[in-house]
Design a protein around this motif. Sequence first.
Motif, short mmCIF file in Angstrom:
data_model
loop_
_atom_site.label_atom_id
_atom_site.label_comp_id
_atom_site.label_asym_id
_atom_site.label_seq_id
_atom_site.Cartn_x
_atom_site.Cartn_y
_atom_site.Cartn_z
N GLY A 11 129.53 140.65 75.80
CA GLY A 11 128.22 141.02 75.07
C GLY A 11 127.54 139.37 75.01
N PHE A 12 128.43 138.40 74.67
CA PHE A 12 127.95 137.18 74.61
C PHE A 12 127.38 136.68 75.85
CE2 PHE A 12 131.21 136.05 71.03
CZ PHE A 12 130.08 136.65 70.21
N SER A 13 128.16 137.08 76.98
CA SER A 13 127.71 136.39 78.44
C SER A 13 126.41 137.06 78.80
CB SER A 13 128.97 136.75 79.42
OG SER A 13 128.73 138.10 79.58
N LEU A 14 126.22 138.17 78.38
CA LEU A 14 125.05 138.89 78.77
C LEU A 14 123.89 138.42 78.01
CD1 LEU A 14 126.17 142.68 78.40
CD2 LEU A 14 125.77 141.28 80.41
N LEU A 15 124.05 137.35 77.22
CA LEU A 15 122.99 136.71 76.47
C LEU A 15 122.69 135.34 77.01
CD1 LEU A 15 123.77 137.19 72.75
CD2 LEU A 15 122.00 138.51 74.00
N PHE A 82 134.07 136.87 79.35
CA PHE A 82 132.78 136.38 79.36
C PHE A 82 132.20 136.11 81.00
CE2 PHE A 82 130.29 132.44 79.62
CZ PHE A 82 129.55 132.44 78.82
N VAL A 83 133.38 135.83 81.90
CA VAL A 83 133.01 135.59 83.29
C VAL A 83 132.47 136.98 84.22
CG1 VAL A 83 133.88 134.85 85.64
CG2 VAL A 83 134.07 133.56 83.25
N LEU A 84 133.16 138.05 83.99
CA LEU A 84 132.98 139.22 84.64
C LEU A 84 131.41 139.79 84.69
CD1 LEU A 84 136.35 140.86 84.48
CD2 LEU A 84 135.47 139.36 86.45
N PRO A 85 130.90 139.85 83.32
CA PRO A 85 129.62 140.43 83.69
C PRO A 85 128.57 139.43 84.16
CG PRO A 85 130.55 140.79 81.38
CD PRO A 85 131.38 139.83 82.32
N THR A 86 128.83 138.13 83.84
CA THR A 86 127.98 137.22 84.33
C THR A 86 128.02 137.21 85.80
OG1 THR A 86 127.97 135.87 82.34
CG2 THR A 86 127.29 134.70 84.20
N LEU A 87 129.32 137.44 86.45
CA LEU A 87 129.33 137.26 88.08
C LEU A 87 128.70 138.49 88.31
CD1 LEU A 87 130.83 136.03 90.28
CD2 LEU A 87 132.88 137.40 89.93
N PHE A 88 128.68 139.63 87.75
CA PHE A 88 127.91 140.92 88.37
C PHE A 88 126.64 140.94 88.14
CE2 PHE A 88 126.30 145.18 87.26
CZ PHE A 88 126.87 145.87 88.66
N LEU A 89 126.01 140.46 86.98
CA LEU A 89 124.59 140.39 86.82
C LEU A 89 123.83 139.10 87.61
CD1 LEU A 89 124.05 141.10 83.07
CD2 LEU A 89 123.79 142.52 85.14
N VAL A 94 120.23 137.56 92.00
CA VAL A 94 119.79 136.79 93.14
C VAL A 94 119.37 137.83 94.19
CG1 VAL A 94 120.95 135.53 95.12
CG2 VAL A 94 121.53 134.93 92.72
N ALA A 95 119.98 138.92 94.31
CA ALA A 95 119.65 139.91 95.14
C ALA A 95 117.92 140.54 94.77
CB ALA A 95 120.67 141.09 95.43
N GLY A 96 117.87 140.90 93.72
CA GLY A 96 116.81 141.03 93.08
C GLY A 96 115.62 140.05 93.20
N LEU A 97 116.00 138.89 92.97
CA LEU A 97 114.84 137.76 93.02
C LEU A 97 114.51 137.75 94.45
CD1 LEU A 97 115.96 135.38 90.26
CD2 LEU A 97 113.94 136.85 90.27
N ARG A 98 115.46 137.76 95.26
CA ARG A 98 114.97 137.43 96.89
C ARG A 98 114.04 138.71 97.23
NH1 ARG A 98 120.80 135.76 99.83
NH2 ARG A 98 120.65 133.52 99.11
N LYS A 99 114.51 139.61 96.74
CA LYS A 99 113.57 140.81 97.37
C LYS A 99 112.18 141.09 96.45
CE LYS A 99 114.01 145.98 98.13
NZ LYS A 99 114.65 147.01 98.03
#
Length: 182
Positions: A11-15, A82-89, A94-99
């Motif tokens: 939850g913290f990493s999502l912020l 902490f790391v896994l959600p950040t890595l996924f998002l 990056v994919a969304g911003l490129r597109k």
Amino acid sequence: MILTLPLRFAGFSLLCFGGGYILIPVLFADLVTHRGILAANEFLNLVSIAQLTPGPVGINVATYSGYLEGGAWGSFAATAGFVLPTLFLSSLAVAGLRKYHDSFFVHGLMTGVRPAAVGMISYAALLFLRLSLFGENGAALKIDWISFAIFGITLVLMLKSKISAFRLIVCGAALGALSVLL
């Protein structure tokens, strides 16, 4: 207890939009105010030490506070959470911003995220300033003049010179240690 650490730190990493410094007020509220795992000065020390160790401040705080709550497994659980959600998002972003980098929605999103991030980082800076210079109670009459001098010198050097942040932190630590010895 260890089972809740990955979810809490996920939850913290999502912020973390805007960087780990945005997390400082959130982590302070959770670890100091809400859970009482750390005293305010211990939290300041933790974040300060996190500046000297490799890696982002959020991961370092997750690792340390996870260790306080659950030993080595708690440290691993909080860091993974902490790391896994950040890595996924981050991968999705990056994919969304490129597109969609020219999208009106993306421009609007970034227009709103930036000032909110600056507001949270500013709050973290003011929190550190208050606790470092005036102590845990924030008493204006009890200024720690040594800390105030180190703060002022560091600020001026950051603005006027090209000395690295790492060197300034090490010099600040050395001045603080010297002041305790004297």
